[in-house]
Motif scaffolding. Sequence first.
Motif, PDB file in Angstrom:
ATOM      1  N   ALA A 100       0.825  -1.210   0.000  1.00 25.83           N
ATOM      2  CA  ALA A 100       0.000   0.000   0.000  1.00 25.83           C
ATOM      3  C   ALA A 100       0.858   1.258   0.000  1.00 25.83           C
ATOM      4  O   ALA A 100       1.994   1.261   0.462  1.00 25.83           O
ATOM      5  N   LEU A 101       0.273   2.325  -0.516  1.00 31.94           N
ATOM      6  CA  LEU A 101       0.937   3.623  -0.504  1.00 31.94           C
ATOM      7  C   LEU A 101       1.157   4.090   0.926  1.00 31.94           C
ATOM      8  O   LEU A 101       0.327   3.846   1.806  1.00 31.94           O
ATOM      9  N   ARG A 117       1.211  11.848  -2.622  1.00 37.95           N
ATOM     10  CA  ARG A 117       1.255  12.984  -3.541  1.00 37.95           C
ATOM     11  C   ARG A 117       1.818  12.578  -4.894  1.00 37.95           C
ATOM     12  O   ARG A 117       1.323  13.011  -5.940  1.00 37.95           O
ATOM     13  N   ALA A 118       2.850  11.729  -4.895  1.00 36.06           N
ATOM     14  CA  ALA A 118       3.422  11.236  -6.154  1.00 36.06           C
ATOM     15  C   ALA A 118       2.390  10.393  -6.899  1.00 36.06           C
ATOM     16  O   ALA A 118       2.244  10.509  -8.120  1.00 36.06           O
ATOM     17  N   ALA A 119       1.667   9.551  -6.175  1.00 32.17           N
ATOM     18  CA  ALA A 119       0.633   8.717  -6.794  1.00 32.17           C
ATOM     19  C   ALA A 119      -0.447   9.586  -7.437  1.00 32.17           C
ATOM     20  O   ALA A 119      -0.929   9.278  -8.535  1.00 32.17           O
ATOM     21  N   ALA A 120      -0.818  10.672  -6.780  1.00 26.30           N
ATOM     22  CA  ALA A 120      -1.825  11.581  -7.341  1.00 26.30           C
ATOM     23  C   ALA A 120      -1.319  12.207  -8.639  1.00 26.30           C
ATOM     24  O   ALA A 120      -2.086  12.364  -9.602  1.00 26.30           O
ATOM     25  N   ALA A 178      -2.558   2.028  -7.051  1.00 28.73           N
ATOM     26  CA  ALA A 178      -2.981   1.346  -5.831  1.00 28.73           C
ATOM     27  C   ALA A 178      -1.827   0.918  -4.949  1.00 28.73           C
ATOM     28  O   ALA A 178      -2.020   0.616  -3.781  1.00 28.73           O
ATOM     29  N   SER A 179      -0.624   0.907  -5.489  1.00 29.35           N
ATOM     30  CA  SER A 179       0.519   0.365  -4.764  1.00 29.35           C
ATOM     31  C   SER A 179       1.730   1.277  -4.902  1.00 29.35           C
ATOM     32  O   SER A 179       1.907   1.930  -5.923  1.00 29.35           O
ATOM     33  N   ALA A 211       7.119   4.646  -5.123  1.00 28.47           N
ATOM     34  CA  ALA A 211       8.083   4.708  -4.016  1.00 28.47           C
ATOM     35  C   ALA A 211       9.396   5.318  -4.472  1.00 28.47           C
ATOM     36  O   ALA A 211      10.001   6.114  -3.751  1.00 28.47           O
ATOM     37  N   GLY A 212       9.850   4.958  -5.667  1.00 22.01           N
ATOM     38  CA  GLY A 212      11.106   5.487  -6.180  1.00 22.01           C
ATOM     39  C   GLY A 212      11.039   6.982  -6.430  1.00 22.01           C
ATOM     40  O   GLY A 212      11.945   7.725  -6.062  1.00 22.01           O
ATOM     41  N   VAL A 213       9.963   7.429  -7.057  1.00 17.95           N
ATOM     42  CA  VAL A 213       9.801   8.863  -7.326  1.00 17.95           C
ATOM     43  C   VAL A 213       9.660   9.624  -6.013  1.00 17.95           C
ATOM     44  O   VAL A 213      10.247  10.699  -5.839  1.00 17.95           O
ATOM     45  N   ALA A 214       8.913   9.085  -5.061  1.00 14.87           N
ATOM     46  CA  ALA A 214       8.761   9.744  -3.753  1.00 14.87           C
ATOM     47  C   ALA A 214      10.116   9.865  -3.056  1.00 14.87           C
ATOM     48  O   ALA A 214      10.415  10.899  -2.459  1.00 14.87           O
ATOM     49  N   ALA A 215      10.943   8.830  -3.152  1.00 12.93           N
ATOM     50  CA  ALA A 215      12.275   8.887  -2.539  1.00 12.93           C
ATOM     51  C   ALA A 215      13.132   9.957  -3.216  1.00 12.93           C
ATOM     52  O   ALA A 215      13.856  10.696  -2.542  1.00 12.93           O
ATOM     53  N   LEU A 216      13.039  10.065  -4.536  1.00 12.48           N
ATOM     54  CA  LEU A 216      13.777  11.114  -5.252  1.00 12.48           C
ATOM     55  C   LEU A 216      13.311  12.500  -4.809  1.00 12.48           C
ATOM     56  O   LEU A 216      14.139  13.403  -4.612  1.00 12.48           O
ATOM     57  N   ILE A 217      12.018  12.657  -4.662  1.00 12.45           N
ATOM     58  CA  ILE A 217      11.469  13.950  -4.219  1.00 12.45           C
ATOM     59  C   ILE A 217      11.993  14.286  -2.829  1.00 12.45           C
ATOM     60  O   ILE A 217      12.480  15.389  -2.586  1.00 12.45           O
ATOM     61  N   ASP A 218      11.902  13.340  -1.920  1.00 16.92           N
ATOM     62  CA  ASP A 218      12.335  13.598  -0.548  1.00 16.92           C
ATOM     63  C   ASP A 218      13.834  13.871  -0.467  1.00 16.92           C
ATOM     64  O   ASP A 218      14.259  14.757   0.277  1.00 16.92           O
ATOM     65  N   ARG A 219      14.617  13.132  -1.228  1.00 16.97           N
ATOM     66  CA  ARG A 219      16.067  13.399  -1.235  1.00 16.97           C
ATOM     67  C   ARG A 219      16.363  14.772  -1.797  1.00 16.97           C
ATOM     68  O   ARG A 219      17.182  15.512  -1.256  1.00 16.97           O
TER      69      ARG A 219
END
Length: 87
Positions: A3-4, A11-14, A25-26, A68-76
């Motif tokens: 799950a997200l 936010r990345a999923a949106a 969904a994931s 998850a990968g894009v979210a990690a890039l954003i956070d970094r």
Amino acid sequence: MEALREGTEERAAALFERLIGARVASRDDNFFELGADSLLAIRLLARIRDEFQIEINLTDAFAQPTVAGVAALIDRSAGTGVAASPD
């Protein structure tokens, strides 16, 4: 299928959903496997820049195309370190 997670992943999923028009969904959902192409990837980076006020390299986005990968890039890039490793 995991799950997200709240926050950047949601936010990345949106962003994925708005650009592709498919439900995410994931956290393992892959931008390109959902139907995106390189032109949509460029639009995704533009939306990330607008929403998060950061720049992400296109090469990095291709290397980590999951939510998850894009979210990690954003956070970094934002220096928050909030997102866990996409693995």
